[in-house]
Every structure is written in C-alpha cells, then in structure tokens.
Design a protein around this motif. Structure first.
Motif, PDB file in Angstrom:
ATOM      1  N   ASP A  66      -5.462   4.786  -0.377  1.00  0.00           N
ATOM      2  CA  ASP A  66      -6.707   5.455  -0.014  1.00  0.00           C
ATOM      3  C   ASP A  66      -7.083   6.458  -1.109  1.00  0.00           C
ATOM      4  O   ASP A  66      -6.703   7.625  -1.044  1.00  0.00           O
ATOM      5  N   GLU A  99      -9.613  11.192   9.535  1.00  0.00           N
ATOM      6  CA  GLU A  99      -9.220  10.199  10.536  1.00  0.00           C
ATOM      7  C   GLU A  99      -8.469  10.860  11.698  1.00  0.00           C
ATOM      8  O   GLU A  99      -7.550  11.653  11.479  1.00  0.00           O
ATOM      9  N   MET A 117     -12.894  -4.211   4.708  1.00  0.00           N
ATOM     10  CA  MET A 117     -11.914  -3.921   5.763  1.00  0.00           C
ATOM     11  C   MET A 117     -12.599  -3.985   7.124  1.00  0.00           C
ATOM     12  O   MET A 117     -13.671  -3.413   7.308  1.00  0.00           O
ATOM     13  N   PHE A 134      -8.981   1.709  -0.863  1.00  0.00           N
ATOM     14  CA  PHE A 134      -9.627   1.467   0.428  1.00  0.00           C
ATOM     15  C   PHE A 134     -10.845   2.384   0.549  1.00  0.00           C
ATOM     16  O   PHE A 134     -10.898   3.301   1.377  1.00  0.00           O
ATOM     17  N   LEU A 170       0.843  -1.195   0.000  1.00  0.00           N
ATOM     18  CA  LEU A 170       0.000   0.000   0.000  1.00  0.00           C
ATOM     19  C   LEU A 170       0.874   1.240   0.000  1.00  0.00           C
ATOM     20  O   LEU A 170       1.993   1.229   0.505  1.00  0.00           O
ATOM     21  N   TRP A 212      -7.976  13.464   3.248  1.00  0.00           N
ATOM     22  CA  TRP A 212      -7.676  12.323   2.366  1.00  0.00           C
ATOM     23  C   TRP A 212      -7.360  12.762   0.946  1.00  0.00           C
ATOM     24  O   TRP A 212      -8.058  12.353   0.006  1.00  0.00           O
ATOM     25  N   LYS A 265     -15.543  -0.410   3.841  1.00  0.00           N
ATOM     26  CA  LYS A 265     -14.964  -0.281   5.175  1.00  0.00           C
ATOM     27  C   LYS A 265     -15.836   0.648   6.005  1.00  0.00           C
ATOM     28  O   LYS A 265     -16.595   1.429   5.432  1.00  0.00           O
ATOM     29  N   GLU A 309     -15.596  11.613   5.626  1.00  0.00           N
ATOM     30  CA  GLU A 309     -15.342  10.525   4.673  1.00  0.00           C
ATOM     31  C   GLU A 309     -16.589   9.666   4.487  1.00  0.00           C
ATOM     32  O   GLU A 309     -16.596   8.730   3.696  1.00  0.00           O
ATOM     33  N   PHE A 354     -11.295  -0.681  13.243  1.00  0.00           N
ATOM     34  CA  PHE A 354     -10.382  -0.624  14.383  1.00  0.00           C
ATOM     35  C   PHE A 354     -11.086  -0.938  15.705  1.00  0.00           C
ATOM     36  O   PHE A 354     -10.472  -1.362  16.663  1.00  0.00           O
TER      37      PHE A 354
END
Ligand code: NOJ
Length: 730
Positions: free
Chosen positions: A88, A469, A229, A132, A59, A400, A185, A149, A232
């Motif tokens: 990403d 993020e 994905m 992703f 990646l 991003w 994800k 996002e 977390f």
C-alpha cells in the motif's frame, strides 16, 4: 448473472500463451495467490512455496535484500516466474506527501501525478513493483475513515486526479524499473458504505453506481491502470468479490479491461460471512466464475481451485484466463524477460522539496475574517503556537504510512522556531496531550500564552490513527477537549488562527466563528510545518479548494453538493430553527421544506470552497450560442480580474444543471475546472467548452443518454455561487 470471461486464446500474447502451455495446474494456481510477506525475513514455508511456484505475488515485503532473495527463490525452477511485489504505497513511501484527500484539495492533476511518480521510485528501490492505489471510491460521508484515502466526493474530480495518480505510478511504460503497476480500488461502490461505517453494505442502485461510482474507474482504465481490486462490501446484496455484474459484465465486457482483478484482504473467504457462500470452496468457485483473478492473503484459491477444475465446476478455460491476466501484467512490467533492476532511491532532499510543494497546495483557507492572514512579519513579535498537533512529527503524516519516516517530518513548531530571533519569539504549549485528551487542566496555561502573544495559532484535529481503514467516527467534531481549548484561546481576544490537521472534514458548528482565520491542511505529510509557516506569513498563498463538503454537524451526513432536487426545497425563511419554534406550535402539512430543525439545509463550507490572499473576481460570462447541437461545442468564456496588490491563484469551476429531464438530475454537477495564477492588476480570459457528451446521464435503461432541453450553468469559485447563464441542447 454468472461471469465466464475467457479471453480467447488468440487474443493472448505469444509469450503468455507459451508460458500457459508449459504450466501444470499447481503452477497456474500459484500465479493466482498473493501471499502476505515475510516482513524482513523468509520463513521456511514461504521459501518452499515460492520455490515450488505456489505463489504469484507477495505483499508487504519492503526490505530490498529480502525482496531480491524472494525473487531468486521464485526463479529456482527453470519454469519459475518473477513475483509481483505489492504494497500500500498510498501517499508517499519514505517521503510522505499529503493524504490523498489533501492532495485532492490542490485540484491539481500535475501535483498528484508528481507525488505518485516520486513514491513509485522510492518504493521500486525497495523491490516493489505494484501498489494498491489509487483508491477511487467517491466518498460522500466523512464519518467513513477512508475518506482520508479518497480523492473526494465528486466523480469528475476523482476521475481526473485518479487518472493522474495512475500515470504517476505507471509512467508511459511499465517496464521502466522506477515505476509500479497501479491498482484501481475498490471496485465498486465502497465509498457508499452505509452510515459511513467501514466494511458496511453499499445499498446502491445500478444507476447510482454507473453515474457516480464507475466514472473514476473508467478514467483509470483509460489511463492504462494494470490491475483492479474488488471491494470488501456487498453492492445491493451481492459482495463485490463474487459480483459478475461488476467484474465480468461491466469491467471486462463493457470496458474491455485486460489486466487482472485482485480480491481485497481475505475477501473471498469472507463470502461465507456475507452469507452468500456455503464454505470456502463455494466462495472460491463463485469468485473465480464472477471474474476475480487473484486472491489476496486468503487460502480459498490455494486450497480449492484445483479440485474445482478437476471436478469440472470451474472450466479450465476460465482458470487459464485468470492466469493469463496475471501473466499479462507481469509481461507489461517486463517481468517475463527477467528481474527488474532496483533503481537508486532519490535523496531525501528531492522528496522534501516535492512534499513541501504538495503541503502548500493542499491547504484550504476556509475563513479569513478581517484578513488576519497573511500575518505581517513586522507586526508579529510574539506568536503563541498551541494545540496537541503543533509538534507531532508522526501524526502530521496521516493514515497509511507503513514506510513513512517521521524523522523526515518538520513540524510547525520546528519550522517556526527556525525563524526565531531578535524581534520574533514563539511561545509553545500543546494544551492537551492528545487530540482525544479530555483533561482540561492545562487549557488555561495555553490560553495564558495566547494572551501574551500578538497572534495565536492553534493546531487542532485528529491523530493519524483516527482516520483510514476501519477508523470511522460517528461524531466528527474535534475530539477531546479541543473545542474548549479553542474557546479559551479565543476568549483572550488575541487574533487566532485555527489550523486543522485531520483525515476528514470536521463538524465545526458552534466554534467555527471563534477563530479569525481557519486553514485546513488535512494531514499534509512531512513538510506540513514549513508549509504552514510560509502560508501564515504570506510567503506562499493558499490555493486549495475543498474536495469534499464540510458539514455543520455529523447528524447532517451524508451531505454533498451534487444532490438531487427535492419537491420541497428549503431556502432561507422556509423554516423556523428549532430554538425559535413557539411553545404549543401546531403541526401543519402545507409549505414544509426539506431541512433539519437543528442543522438547517446547508453545509458549513461547500465543496469547491477555498479562499486566497488576493482579490480575484470573475466577470463577463459569455456563451457563444444559445443552442447546442450534437457534434458542436458550446464555448463559455469568462474574465478573471485581479484588482488587488498581490498576485493570486484561483481555481475556476464550471457547473451545470439539467433543468428538466426524464429523471431528476442533480442541482449542480462539476463539468470542468482550471487553476490559474494572475499577477496584481492583471486580467485574463478563460474558456471552457461543453459538448453533448458532457451533458449525458444514466437514463432509465441504465445507459448514458442526453436529452434535449434547457440547462443552467455556473462559473464560480465554489459550488455555492457563480456567474450564471442558460443554454439549450437541441
Ligand atoms: C485492505 C484494504 O481494504 C486495501 O485497500 C488494501 O490495499 C489491502 N488491505 C492490503 O493492505
């Protein structure tokens, strides 16, 4: 429950089976390791690992030459396989489109699909074959930085737009070298991070998961998404990366997913920090058994899987299933037949045209007192363009944008300057250095320009780095001295337009009624400037609708339209605002309702809200029957009328409430929507349909069921109001 997905060997394709049979243990484990890339060069260790087959994917390598060198290294051995090359690619690549939340404000699946398709070809031209995205987390707390996002707060809207994004990235056939494998994800529930703080626990019930957070993922699977994905976070105590309920029971068992599941960044090793794994080896074992197939950026799989298999803790069948899932995606990408040719990157002009369209469509007109907008070109000779985001090429791109080119951005100042000439002058002042600047020294200079102008346009909000993020805010008001800047500009009496560029809804209580008009553009990408200019002057009309509620204040959060009813609902008059409570008032316990003394019970702007420049009206709501039986469709028709002098666009929304059920059901749920254009003086009939399957919910047994009874429906232009009717499900 422990997952043991072992796809039966017969179900594997012949190529995958043959490859699997030819691999030794080390090569198999290599396919399960996603390694952080070289970023422009290839260090010796990486060259060796790739050549030896110890890497399945890389990646973050976006130099096409380096990407090709890595692919060649991967083919060094006769049994070598091409690499997955992931990145990403979230809302554009070199060309930057509006952030996903902005794209969602278009409520247009076509637009979202087109942006993803364009990003895919730009990214593929640099050697990537996997993104992703889309992020499908239903986001109901805008303190969470990743709301930027997201595709908003509503499961149906996120499902439709998320599926469109998958189609855009993947196209019809993943072997097409202009397409990327997508990754749904973060499975699952990450949007519910407690308090809107990133990486926090997600204390969700199974019902809430199934009803609110799962549908977008199911929609992505139906759209053919290649990979998923794991998130977390922990969901009700069990981190997603080791959660067999999520990965094995639901994703594979119930939904039949046959792609692979990748961890989030080092989230396997982090199982020890969550306190559910003894050490890295235990973490690898738990993740692999739960249904995770590939590890992103960690070392748990690389260092421990071989021993776990040799010791018999992890069955060879499960390991083979993990590898087969990865190989199956490589096969879909055509990588088992050889390397994909790199497509030619489209010219920046092509991207710019789409970025302009997208920036237009993501703008939501929140307020337009006295119809200040659209501005008349002949009436505005001097325009004061103010605020710290009026000329920030990079900031308007949003979060991003690793590969986004600020040089492609056209700011509001640049766009408006293009129109300058005799009879039209721009006065510009940022007022503040950044949105966080507390120094009020220049506010009066900016206000002085407003005083000289026919109209003031104030571009306020947040820099790109204030959302995304790990960039959460506890207080989502305009940061810095921006509120004060707005106050001083408004105090001049010059008609004022507030333009919001931000990665989230903002809490505007106390200032929302100072400007005559407020246009929310979120971070609209490269073409935010021209789009804003053309919207201000009516070259184009704002068509956006809020994909997420605007609260009054942060303390109200989370607030979303589709909440359950309470036994003590508030309405106007059912409470006394704090300031009006008489001194010495006594506590009482009768007649109390659910509200805040200092914020009431309603948001500032509801989900689905967004004004236009035309005057479209809904009329004559009709249902073709009073009772709906299983297998039938209820047909709902409504008239949309444009009695004004200009063409207009409206997104007509259908909401439903199940009035009495075995569980308390939300006060409103979006069931369908349609965006239509209507010429001046025109009318059209719109038809929606509902079947029994649209009225289901997750019952006490955690299964989707419907129950007979009465339903209320609304057809409207936001979640707050609409024409209403009732029907019965037999
Ligand atoms: C962590 C983020 O949560 C995830 O969304 C992203 O794809 C990975 N990092 C890779 O950058």
């Amino acid at each position: 429950m422990e997952g043991q997905d072992t796809t039966p060997r017969e179900a594997l394709g012949t190529t995958v089976r043959r490859l699997l049979d030819g691999m030794d243990l080390e090569e198999k484990i290599g396919q399960l390791c996603l390694v952080n890339g070289a970023e422009g060069s290839i260090p010796q260790w990486l060259a060796e690992d790739v050549a030896a087959g110890r890497v399945g994917g890389i990646l973050n390598e976006v130099d096409p030459t380096v990407a090709c060198q890595l692919q060649q290294l991967a083919l060094t051995r006769p049994s070598g396989l091409p690499l997955l090359m992931g990145r990403d690619v979230i809302h554009g690549f070199h060309t930057v489109f509006p952030i996903p939340l902005g794209q969602a404000a278009s409520w247009s699946a076509d637009l979202v699909e087109a942006c993803a398709a364009h990003a895919a070809v730009e990214a593929a031209a640099c050697g990537l074959n996997w993104t992703f995205a889309p992020m499908l987390d239903v986001a109901r707390d805008p303190r969470w930085g990743r709301v930027a996002e997201s595709l908003g707060e509503d499961p149906l809207l996120v499902s439709r737009l998320g599926a469109a994004m998958v189609r855009g990235f993947q196209g019809g056939d993943l072997r097409d070298p202009t397409r990327l494998a997508a990754c749904a994800k973060h499975f699952a529930g990450y949007g519910a991070s407690e308090g809107g703080r990133d990486y926090n626990s997600c204390p969700l019930s199974e019902r809430e998961l199934r009803q609110v957070h799962f549908p977008p993922f199911q929609a992505a699977l139906e759209a053919g998404v290649a990979t998923v994905m794991a998130s977390f976070c922990d969901v009700d105590g069990l981190p997603a990366s080791a959660n067999a309920f999520l990965l094995d029971q639901v994703l594979r068992g119930e939904w039949g997913f046959r792609g692979f599941v990748v961890s989030d960044w080092e989230s396997v090793g982090q199982l020890t920090l969550h306190g559910v794994a003894e050490d890295e080896g235990d973490a690898a074992l738990q993740a692999a058994k739960a249904g995770l197939d590939m590890e992103m950026a960690g070392s748990s799989f690389r260092r421990h899987l071989a021993n776990l298999v040799r010791d018999g803790a992890l069955t060879l069948e499960r390991l083979d299933a993990m590898v087969a899932a990865v190989l199956a995606v490589k096969e879909r990408l055509g990588l088992l037949e050889g390397l994909r040719p790199l497509p030619t990157e489209p010219s920046p002009d092509v991207g710019a045209a789409l970025a302009y369209k997208a920036a237009l469509e993501c703008a939501v007109l929140l307020r337009n007192e006295g119809e200040l907008l659209p501005l008349r070109r002949d009436a505005v000779r001097t325009l004061a363009l103010l605020g710290p985001l009026a000329d920030e090429a990079a900031e308007q791109m949003g979060t991003w944008v690793f590969d986004g080119e600020a040089a492609r951005s056209v700011t509001p100042l640049t766009a408006l300057r293009k129109w300058e000439g005799p009879g039209f002058q721009i006065l510009h002042h940022a007022g503040l250095d950044t949105t966080r600047d507390l120094d009020a020294r220049h506010l009066d200079d900016a206000a002085a320009l407003a005083a000289r102008a026919d109209v003031a346009v104030l571009v306020l909000g947040e820099e790109a780095i204030l959302s995304g993020e790990a960039h959460c805010r506890a207080d989502i008001r305009l940061p810095g001295a921006q509120e004060e800047l707005l106050r001083r500009v408004a105090a001049t009496g010059t008609p004022t337009v507030l333009v919001l560029m931000a990665g989230r809804p903002l809490a505007l209580e106390g200032i929302h009624d100072l400007p005559h008009a407020t246009l929310c553009m979120f971070h609209a990408g490269n073409q935010a400037g021209p789009a804003l200019r053309d919207l201000l002057f009516g070259v184009a009309e704002p068509v956006g609708k809020l994909p997420v509620t605007f609260p009054r204040q942060s303390g109200q959060l989370p607030v979303h339209y589709s909440h359950n009813p309470t036994g003590r609902p508030a309405d106007e008059g059912s409470y006394t605002p704090m300031a009006q409570i008489p001194q010495g008032a006594k506590q009482h316990s009768l007649g109390n309702t659910s509200h805040y003394l200092d914020a009431g019970y309603t948001p500032l702007y509801p989900f689905g809200h967004g004004l236009g420049y035309a005057h479209l009206q809904l009329r004559n709501l009709r249902l073709d029957r009073e009772e709906l039986k299983a297998g039938e469709r209820l047909s709902i028709t409504v008239e949309l009328v444009n009695e004004g002098p200009r063409a207009g666009t409206e997104t007509v929304q259908l909401y439903v409430r199940d009035l009495v059920a075995s569980l308390s059901r939300p006060v409103k749920e979006l069931k369908d929507f349609r965006r239509v254009c209507l010429e001046a003086g025109d009318r059209m009939e719109l038809r929606f349909q509902l079947g029994e399957e649209d009225l289901r919910f997750v019952g006490r047994q955690q299964r989707w069921i419907s129950e007979a009874g009465r339903f209320q429906l609304w057809v409207g232009t936001s979640s707050a109001a609409g024409l209403e009717a009732f029907f019965t499900l037999a």
